[in-house]
Scaffold this motif. Structure first.
Motif, PDB file in Angstrom:
ATOM      1  N   THR A 246       0.842  -1.193   0.000  1.00  0.00           N
ATOM      2  CA  THR A 246       0.000   0.000   0.000  1.00  0.00           C
ATOM      3  C   THR A 246       0.877   1.243   0.000  1.00  0.00           C
ATOM      4  N   ARG A 247       0.552   2.200  -0.864  1.00  0.00           N
ATOM      5  CA  ARG A 247       1.329   3.429  -0.972  1.00  0.00           C
ATOM      6  C   ARG A 247       0.539   4.606  -0.421  1.00  0.00           C
ATOM      7  N   ILE A 248       1.122   5.258   0.595  1.00  0.00           N
ATOM      8  CA  ILE A 248       0.548   6.463   1.171  1.00  0.00           C
ATOM      9  C   ILE A 248       1.439   7.639   0.798  1.00  0.00           C
ATOM     10  N   VAL A 249       0.850   8.696   0.271  1.00  0.00           N
ATOM     11  CA  VAL A 249       1.610   9.888  -0.090  1.00  0.00           C
ATOM     12  C   VAL A 249       1.193  11.036   0.828  1.00  0.00           C
ATOM     13  N   VAL A 250       2.188  11.648   1.475  1.00  0.00           N
ATOM     14  CA  VAL A 250       1.962  12.835   2.300  1.00  0.00           C
ATOM     15  C   VAL A 250       2.178  14.067   1.433  1.00  0.00           C
ATOM     16  N   VAL A 251       1.183  14.934   1.353  1.00  0.00           N
ATOM     17  CA  VAL A 251       1.326  16.214   0.662  1.00  0.00           C
ATOM     18  C   VAL A 251       1.478  17.280   1.742  1.00  0.00           C
ATOM     19  N   SER A 252       2.691  17.826   1.868  1.00  0.00           N
ATOM     20  CA  SER A 252       2.998  18.784   2.921  1.00  0.00           C
ATOM     21  C   SER A 252       3.120  20.194   2.349  1.00  0.00           C
ATOM     22  N   GLY A 253       2.287  21.084   2.867  1.00  0.00           N
ATOM     23  CA  GLY A 253       2.324  22.467   2.415  1.00  0.00           C
ATOM     24  C   GLY A 253       3.203  23.363   3.259  1.00  0.00           C
ATOM     25  N   GLY A 254       4.023  22.778   4.134  1.00  0.00           N
ATOM     26  CA  GLY A 254       4.895  23.573   4.992  1.00  0.00           C
ATOM     27  C   GLY A 254       5.911  24.373   4.200  1.00  0.00           C
ATOM     28  N   LEU A 255       6.191  25.572   4.668  1.00  0.00           N
ATOM     29  CA  LEU A 255       7.121  26.455   3.959  1.00  0.00           C
ATOM     30  C   LEU A 255       8.491  26.517   4.610  1.00  0.00           C
ATOM     31  N   GLY A 256       8.593  26.182   5.892  1.00  0.00           N
ATOM     32  CA  GLY A 256       9.863  26.273   6.598  1.00  0.00           C
ATOM     33  C   GLY A 256      10.663  24.995   6.505  1.00  0.00           C
ATOM     34  N   SER A 257      11.897  25.065   7.017  1.00  0.00           N
ATOM     35  CA  SER A 257      12.752  23.889   7.095  1.00  0.00           C
ATOM     36  C   SER A 257      13.644  24.038   8.334  1.00  0.00           C
ATOM     37  N   PRO A 258      13.326  23.304   9.412  1.00  0.00           N
ATOM     38  CA  PRO A 258      12.291  22.273   9.533  1.00  0.00           C
ATOM     39  C   PRO A 258      10.889  22.890   9.584  1.00  0.00           C
ATOM     40  N   SER A 259       9.889  22.029   9.394  1.00  0.00           N
ATOM     41  CA  SER A 259       8.514  22.489   9.298  1.00  0.00           C
ATOM     42  C   SER A 259       7.625  21.684  10.241  1.00  0.00           C
ATOM     43  N   SER A 260       6.813  22.369  11.050  1.00  0.00           N
ATOM     44  CA  SER A 260       5.868  21.658  11.907  1.00  0.00           C
ATOM     45  C   SER A 260       4.804  20.958  11.072  1.00  0.00           C
ATOM     46  N   THR A 261       4.510  21.496   9.892  1.00  0.00           N
ATOM     47  CA  THR A 261       3.541  20.854   9.002  1.00  0.00           C
ATOM     48  C   THR A 261       4.086  19.530   8.488  1.00  0.00           C
ATOM     49  N   ARG A 262       5.358  19.520   8.080  1.00  0.00           N
ATOM     50  CA  ARG A 262       5.992  18.268   7.658  1.00  0.00           C
ATOM     51  C   ARG A 262       6.049  17.278   8.827  1.00  0.00           C
ATOM     52  N   LEU A 263       6.347  17.775  10.022  1.00  0.00           N
ATOM     53  CA  LEU A 263       6.396  16.907  11.195  1.00  0.00           C
ATOM     54  C   LEU A 263       5.043  16.254  11.439  1.00  0.00           C
ATOM     55  N   LEU A 264       3.956  17.029  11.328  1.00  0.00           N
ATOM     56  CA  LEU A 264       2.626  16.453  11.515  1.00  0.00           C
ATOM     57  C   LEU A 264       2.351  15.401  10.452  1.00  0.00           C
ATOM     58  N   GLY A 265       2.710  15.682   9.199  1.00  0.00           N
ATOM     59  CA  GLY A 265       2.521  14.694   8.142  1.00  0.00           C
ATOM     60  C   GLY A 265       3.276  13.412   8.408  1.00  0.00           C
ATOM     61  N   ASP A 266       4.527  13.536   8.885  1.00  0.00           N
ATOM     62  CA  ASP A 266       5.325  12.354   9.202  1.00  0.00           C
ATOM     63  C   ASP A 266       4.707  11.558  10.343  1.00  0.00           C
ATOM     64  N   ARG A 267       4.213  12.261  11.361  1.00  0.00           N
ATOM     65  CA  ARG A 267       3.601  11.578  12.504  1.00  0.00           C
ATOM     66  C   ARG A 267       2.330  10.841  12.081  1.00  0.00           C
ATOM     67  N   LEU A 268       1.552  11.455  11.211  1.00  0.00           N
ATOM     68  CA  LEU A 268       0.333  10.805  10.722  1.00  0.00           C
ATOM     69  C   LEU A 268       0.668   9.576   9.876  1.00  0.00           C
ATOM     70  N   ALA A 269       1.689   9.686   9.026  1.00  0.00           N
ATOM     71  CA  ALA A 269       2.093   8.546   8.201  1.00  0.00           C
ATOM     72  C   ALA A 269       2.561   7.390   9.071  1.00  0.00           C
ATOM     73  N   GLU A 270       3.322   7.697  10.124  1.00  0.00           N
ATOM     74  CA  GLU A 270       3.782   6.651  11.028  1.00  0.00           C
ATOM     75  C   GLU A 270       2.609   5.995  11.747  1.00  0.00           C
ATOM     76  N   ALA A 271       1.581   6.774  12.089  1.00  0.00           N
ATOM     77  CA  ALA A 271       0.392   6.211  12.733  1.00  0.00           C
ATOM     78  C   ALA A 271      -0.335   5.257  11.794  1.00  0.00           C
ATOM     79  N   VAL A 272      -0.376   5.591  10.516  1.00  0.00           N
ATOM     80  CA  VAL A 272      -1.001   4.693   9.535  1.00  0.00           C
ATOM     81  C   VAL A 272      -0.216   3.398   9.442  1.00  0.00           C
ATOM     82  N   ARG A 273       1.116   3.490   9.428  1.00  0.00           N
ATOM     83  CA  ARG A 273       1.941   2.280   9.359  1.00  0.00           C
ATOM     84  C   ARG A 273       1.746   1.406  10.593  1.00  0.00           C
ATOM     85  N   ARG A 274       1.660   2.027  11.770  1.00  0.00           N
ATOM     86  CA  ARG A 274       1.421   1.242  12.985  1.00  0.00           C
ATOM     87  C   ARG A 274       0.070   0.542  12.931  1.00  0.00           C
TER      88      ARG A 274
END
Length: 226
Positions: A2-30
């Motif tokens: 199964t392929r899950i794609v995170v679309v992150s609209g964060g503008l900074g680096s590092p980005s709290s938006t990217r962090l939220l996307g990563d955390r959500l993706a990890e929750a799906v994997r768990r």
């Protein structure tokens, strides 16, 4: 796989938006667990929209995507599920986030499971998930997970955010599993599925582009029981 794609609209680096996307993706994997071979049945990719700002502007002006933007659009269109996260600007999603979905094929998300999330500096913008993001993806005919996740600056490390992320991840994992072509109800044979559809019980007869539609009450009950 199964392929899950995170679309992150964060503008900074590092980005709290990217962090939220990563955390959500990890929750799906768990939530998806592991396959018979012990490997995770879910693989994830991330589309960083800040890297596509210039190609998006060119596409809006010319109507033609460049190679980088075209590859990102193809990833989203071919994914089994989407996690879409955006920072909040002026009480709504960012213009960059909206531009990406403006140039996506109008039918690309039809019947596709989507988990929505947003980040902001204050809890006052938490309703952006329901008032802006959910209507956008309903318009695109996606199947939106019941739980959307908003993370304000003070939510990181505080009680509640991890639980919301886990719940949303379980919901997306369930939607992706149930939307897979040929998915049957647990323990049900093909004749049982057909008879259930005809009698108005179990799975309904209608489908969206080959995806079997599961009643929301059944989806929610399965998530709560997980």
């Amino acid at each position: 796989m199964t392929r899950i794609v995170v679309v992150s609209g964060g503008l900074g680096s590092p980005s709290s938006t990217r962090l939220l996307g990563d955390r959500l993706a990890e929750a799906v994997r768990r939530a998806a667990g592991t396959g018979p071979d012990g490997a995770a049945p879910v693989e994830g990719e991330t589309v960083e929209l800040r890297d596509l700002a210039v190609p998006l502007a060119h596409h809006l002006l010319t109507g033609f995507p460049g190679p980088e933007l075209g590859a990102a659009l193809d990833k989203v269109a071919s994914a089994d599920g989407i996690i879409a996260v955006t920072p909040v600007f002026s009480a709504s999603y960012s213009g960059l986030f909206k531009s990406f979905f403006d140039v996506l094929d109008p039918d690309a998300l039809t019947g596709k499971p989507v988990l929505i999330g947003a980040t902001g500096g204050t809890p006052r913008h938490s309703l952006v998930v329901e008032h802006a993001l959910r209507p956008l993806f309903a318009h695109l005919r996606a199947v939106v997970a019941p739980t959307g996740v908003y993370a304000a600056s003070q939510d990181w490390g505080a009680d509640g955010l991890a639980e919301r992320i886990d719940r949303a991840g379980r919901e997306l994992a369930l939607l992706v599993r149930e939307s897979a072509p040929g998915t049957a109800a647990p323990g049900a044979t093909a004749p049982e599925r057909e008879s259930g559809a005809e009698s108005g019980q179990g799975f309904p007869a209608e489908s969206v582009q080959g995806f079997q539609v599961v009643p929301f009450a059944e989806q929610l009950a399965a998530v709560r029981a997980a």
